[in-house]
Motif scaffolding. Sequence first.
Motif, PDB file in Angstrom:
ATOM      1  N   ASN A 183       0.862  -1.180   0.025  1.00 22.13           N
ATOM      2  CA  ASN A 183      -0.001   0.153   0.166  1.00 22.13           C
ATOM      3  C   ASN A 183       0.931   1.342  -0.041  1.00 22.13           C
ATOM      4  O   ASN A 183       1.816   1.255   0.922  1.00 22.13           O
TER       5      ASN A 183
ATOM      6  N   ILE B 281      -5.222  -4.350  -8.188  1.00 19.38           N
ATOM      7  CA  ILE B 281      -4.730  -3.289  -8.073  1.00 19.38           C
ATOM      8  C   ILE B 281      -5.965  -1.949  -7.517  1.00 19.38           C
ATOM      9  O   ILE B 281      -6.956  -2.064  -8.256  1.00 19.38           O
ATOM     10  N   TYR B 282      -5.789  -1.223  -6.536  1.00 22.33           N
ATOM     11  CA  TYR B 282      -6.582  -0.329  -6.165  1.00 22.33           C
ATOM     12  C   TYR B 282      -6.206   1.002  -6.244  1.00 22.33           C
ATOM     13  O   TYR B 282      -5.168   1.227  -5.708  1.00 22.33           O
ATOM     14  N   ALA B 283      -6.663   1.803  -6.956  1.00 20.39           N
ATOM     15  CA  ALA B 283      -5.884   3.226  -7.029  1.00 20.39           C
ATOM     16  C   ALA B 283      -7.130   4.396  -6.897  1.00 20.39           C
ATOM     17  O   ALA B 283      -8.092   4.091  -7.591  1.00 20.39           O
TER      18      ALA B 283
ATOM     19  N   VAL C 122      -7.946   8.169  -7.602  1.00 21.23           N
ATOM     20  CA  VAL C 122      -7.742   9.345  -8.585  1.00 21.23           C
ATOM     21  C   VAL C 122      -8.464  10.471  -8.358  1.00 21.23           C
ATOM     22  O   VAL C 122      -9.797  10.298  -8.063  1.00 21.23           O
TER      23      VAL C 122
ATOM     24  N   ARG D  54     -10.878  -0.030  -9.348  1.00 19.71           N
ATOM     25  CA  ARG D  54     -10.480  -1.429  -8.872  1.00 19.71           C
ATOM     26  C   ARG D  54     -10.339  -2.351 -10.028  1.00 19.71           C
ATOM     27  O   ARG D  54     -11.300  -2.646 -10.811  1.00 19.71           O
TER      28      ARG D  54
ATOM     29  N   ILE E 156      -2.919  10.689  -9.015  1.00 17.25           N
ATOM     30  CA  ILE E 156      -3.222   9.359  -8.322  1.00 17.25           C
ATOM     31  C   ILE E 156      -2.652   9.650  -7.106  1.00 17.25           C
ATOM     32  O   ILE E 156      -1.633  10.316  -6.925  1.00 17.25           O
TER      33      ILE E 156
ATOM     34  N   GLU F  37      -3.278   7.325  -4.212  1.00 16.59           N
ATOM     35  CA  GLU F  37      -3.058   6.306  -3.142  1.00 16.59           C
ATOM     36  C   GLU F  37      -3.556   4.875  -3.904  1.00 16.59           C
ATOM     37  O   GLU F  37      -4.045   4.849  -4.881  1.00 16.59           O
ATOM     38  N   VAL F  38      -2.583   4.011  -3.843  1.00 19.81           N
ATOM     39  CA  VAL F  38      -2.397   2.809  -4.649  1.00 19.81           C
ATOM     40  C   VAL F  38      -2.184   1.681  -3.654  1.00 19.81           C
ATOM     41  O   VAL F  38      -1.461   1.693  -2.863  1.00 19.81           O
TER      42      VAL F  38
ATOM     43  N   GLN G  88      -2.007  -2.659  -3.883  1.00 20.33           N
ATOM     44  CA  GLN G  88      -1.876  -3.902  -4.837  1.00 20.33           C
ATOM     45  C   GLN G  88      -1.781  -5.261  -4.096  1.00 20.33           C
ATOM     46  O   GLN G  88      -1.093  -5.151  -2.922  1.00 20.33           O
TER      47      GLN G  88
END
Length: 167
Positions: free
Chosen positions: A5, A32-34, A36, A90, A137, A139-140, A142
Amino acid sequence: LNQSNVLVFISFDGTNDQLTGQWPNLVMPLTIYAVVKINAFNNPGGILSGNNATTLELITRAAPNVLVGDTAVADGATVSAAVSAYVLLRTVYNTASSWIRVNNEAQTSAAAVFTSPWASGMNIGARNGAQFGSFSIVEVAQYSNIPTATVDTSLQQYFNDRYTLWV
């Protein structure tokens, strides 16, 4: 779960910023959660797309529309977002079972062209190397697998609580 994260802040100005290249050979499944943040609505403005016209893509349209879809399978969904609003992407990369969702909307599958995700290369910040998006972007997260429904719901709630994605 194998997870990473990262809080990031990469901004695309909607004029000429983009990241482009070839995907590495992905070890699937990969989730992957991002998050935006929409900075402005370019019509169209690329957020994520492949280097050809028949690939999964996420673009802004005329305000307040964010479109996710795949022209090859005529599959898509539009969600509303305001300037300065956050949206959650997602994405599951898992050969023919791959999909992408925006916020808590129904999934958009891309089985027709997604067995080799963006084999022609990919763009972040532009659509087909042009049509630039204006977003950040922020926060990501994975995962090297597909999270269970319980974990997915928990992650959605975390991102919704943190960024007020939907009511």
